[in-house]
Enzyme design. Structure first.
Site, PDB file in Angstrom:
ATOM      1  N   ASP A  99       0.851  -1.190   0.000  1.00  0.00           N
ATOM      2  CA  ASP A  99       0.000   0.000   0.000  1.00  0.00           C
ATOM      3  C   ASP A  99       0.885   1.238   0.000  1.00  0.00           C
ATOM      4  OD1 ASP A  99      -2.082   1.740   0.116  1.00  0.00           O
ATOM      5  OD2 ASP A  99      -2.835   1.095   2.071  1.00  0.00           O
ATOM      6  N   ALA A 100       1.301   1.646  -1.209  1.00  0.00           N
ATOM      7  CA  ALA A 100       2.198   2.786  -1.352  1.00  0.00           C
ATOM      8  C   ALA A 100       1.546   3.940  -2.107  1.00  0.00           C
ATOM      9  CB  ALA A 100       3.484   2.365  -2.064  1.00  0.00           C
ATOM     10  N   LYS A 101       0.426   3.692  -2.778  1.00  0.00           N
ATOM     11  CA  LYS A 101      -0.358   4.722  -3.481  1.00  0.00           C
ATOM     12  C   LYS A 101       0.521   5.595  -4.363  1.00  0.00           C
ATOM     13  CE  LYS A 101      -3.963   4.875   0.075  1.00  0.00           C
ATOM     14  NZ  LYS A 101      -3.349   4.000   1.089  1.00  0.00           N
ATOM     15  N   ARG A 102       1.363   4.966  -5.162  1.00  0.00           N
ATOM     16  CA  ARG A 102       2.258   5.721  -6.032  1.00  0.00           C
ATOM     17  C   ARG A 102       1.500   6.230  -7.271  1.00  0.00           C
ATOM     18  NH1 ARG A 102       4.982   5.451  -1.831  1.00  0.00           N
ATOM     19  NH2 ARG A 102       7.202   5.021  -1.820  1.00  0.00           N
TER      20      ARG A 102
END
Length: 296
Positions: free
Chosen positions: A102-105
């Site tokens: 879950d890094a939402k890049r």
């Protein structure tokens, strides 16, 4: 996209569907918040971070459909924290449990390609089985991640309809074609999953959709069932949304929902047995809440 999938790995959508069938539609977040570390009797440092995170994997690896480590809570500890995230991803892989990082890049051009290489390339230490991404520089900006995910049999979860109030400013807006931004994002994901749909499989390009958004998907013309991809849903079960709420949000797409639970499970630790009991309860709650009929 028509790129060949890595011969050693089935597409993410197919692997996730099998895991959800075997273990229930539950994704356990690995969120080492300072408050949770303290509740476990751990310091907010690298040693505490490592102990907390690897305990979750040791207790639940091979027993839940997926893990979702929150990258920010590792990054806040600097390079050593990122190193612990790498350890967590490797440990989950060894345990046979899918990992959604879950890094939402989200970025453009070569920068997005760099993020794709970091989180989706074979052999990359931060590469799990899927990655959360933000499409709000335009869905097309995600092309490097989409291409590499398809090449390597990994998946993406695209932010679509989140439950935070600020999200409405962008997600509920209307595009120049007259559709909502959220509906446009869902339609792009559906197009990328078309080949999997033709084979009767779950696609590998999923969406993040909050379980507590009420009628937003319907009101904004978001066809979640047509996406034919996994729908990562925070807020299921003990977190607030039961069968009636999920029927309202997801309708006929409920069989594609992967319920995300973090604190609801993690607060039971650090005992392995207590974590396992909490995860079993959360998985059962999610399965019951996502039945085809709310009272079924």
């Amino acid at each position: 996209m028509t790129a060949a999938v890595s011969p050693q790995r089935a597409p993410f959508g197919a692997r996730l569907a099998a895991a959800m069938t075997e273990f229930g539609p539950l994704c356990v977040g690995i969120d080492p918040h300072p408050g949770l570390l303290a509740a476990w009797g751990l310091a907010d440092d690298i040693a505490g971070l490592r102990s907390f995170s690897l305990t979750v994997v040791e207790a639940l690896g091979g027993k839940v459909a997926s893990f979702k480590p929150q990258s920010a809570l590792f990054e806040r500890h600097g390079s050593k924290g990122v190193g612990v995230l790498e350890e967590v991803i490797a440990a989950a892989r060894d345990a046979g449990t899918l990992t959604i990082v879950d890094a939402k890049r989200g970025d453009i051009g070569s920068t997005m390609a760099g993020y794709a290489d970091a989180f989706l390339a074979d052999g990359a230490p931060l590469a799990g089985d899927a990655l959360t991404v933000s499409p709000y520089l335009g869905f097309g900006s995600l092309a490097p991640a989409v291409e590499l995910a398809h090449e390597t049999g990994r998946g993406l979860f695209v932010l679509c309809l989140t439950s935070n109030p600020e999200g409405k400013q962008v997600q509920h807006s209307v595009t120049t074609t007259g559709t909502s931004v959220a509906a446009d994002m869902a339609a792009h994901a559906a197009a990328l999953n078309a080949d999997a749909a033709s084979r009767g499989e779950l696609g590998s390009i999923g969406l993040v959709v909050g379980a507590t958004i009420g009628d937003a998907a319907r009101d904004l013309g978001v066809d979640l069932a047509a996406v034919n991809g996994p729908l990562l849903a925070p807020g299921v079960g003990a977190q607030g949304a039961g069968a009636a709420e999920l029927a309202q949000v997801f309708g006929g797409a409920r069989t594609s929902v992967l319920a995300s639970s973090s604190r609801g499970v993690l607060k039971a630790g650090p005992s392995h047995e207590a974590l396992q009991r909490a995860a079993l309860v959360a998985a059962a709650e999610a399965r019951d809440a996502l039945r085809d009929t709310p009272n079924g």
